[in-house]
Design an enzyme around this catalytic site. Sequence first.
Site, short mmCIF file in Angstrom:
data_model
loop_
_atom_site.label_atom_id
_atom_site.label_comp_id
_atom_site.label_asym_id
_atom_site.label_seq_id
_atom_site.Cartn_x
_atom_site.Cartn_y
_atom_site.Cartn_z
N HIS A 19 -1.04 -7.47 -1.84
CA HIS A 19 0.33 -7.07 -2.21
C HIS A 19 1.38 -7.94 -1.53
O HIS A 19 2.54 -7.92 -1.93
CB HIS A 19 0.54 -5.60 -1.84
CG HIS A 19 1.16 -4.78 -2.93
ND1 HIS A 19 1.24 -5.14 -4.25
CD2 HIS A 19 1.74 -3.55 -2.87
CE1 HIS A 19 1.84 -4.21 -4.94
NE2 HIS A 19 2.15 -3.22 -4.13
N ASN A 67 7.87 -0.79 -3.41
CA ASN A 67 8.37 0.02 -4.52
C ASN A 67 9.89 0.13 -4.58
O ASN A 67 10.43 0.64 -5.56
CB ASN A 67 7.74 1.41 -4.49
CG ASN A 67 6.26 1.36 -4.77
OD1 ASN A 67 5.71 0.33 -5.14
ND2 ASN A 67 5.60 2.48 -4.58
N ASN A 113 4.92 -1.88 -9.58
CA ASN A 113 6.02 -0.99 -9.22
C ASN A 113 7.21 -1.71 -8.59
O ASN A 113 8.36 -1.32 -8.81
CB ASN A 113 5.53 0.12 -8.29
CG ASN A 113 4.67 1.12 -9.01
OD1 ASN A 113 4.80 1.34 -10.21
ND2 ASN A 113 3.75 1.73 -8.28
#
Length: 188
Positions: A19, A67, A113
């Site tokens: 990520h 997010n 997201n």
Amino acid sequence: MKLVVGLGNPDREYRDTYHNIGFNAVDILAARLDAPAFAYDKKSNAELADVALGGKVLLCKPQTYMNLSGDSVGYLSRYYKIDMRDIIVLYDDIDIAKGVVRARLDGSAGTHNGMRDIVSKLGGTGFARVRIGTGFKPNYMSLADYVLSHFSSGERDLLKAACEAACDFTEKWIKGEDWQELTVTVAR
């Protein structure tokens, strides 16, 4: 002014996770462009560095957690009056095989997201994006566990090469070189 955004999570525990591949790519780009060290900007809640490359280029690593990446990007675009077409986002994509990089001038947020939040906060999809493939989630793992897992030492070179390719695309975009959609697979 152009805004180059790498997506990731700020805490040390997320370093070298799938990520955070956007952070890794922007760090490589900063080194290539001899950018000054990133400095934390409280108003945007982002680490920023700026360079001159055919005009001012602001490099950004949001510190909002993935997010809520749109908070930093939205703030910077409004504060500096940066047109959506002058924003590019580099980020991980689990829907693309490891070692594959795709660049587009527009598109949906897909399943990401962080990108969904950026699209929401900017009010559209008219910004460039460079998707760095991190491979497909194994069936035995949750999505969160997979994207937050650390990549192996054996994958390090492949993912670094993918980040380098992402930086190649980004430099072309910064310089205004013509490209619509590009895909590259780095050597495995």
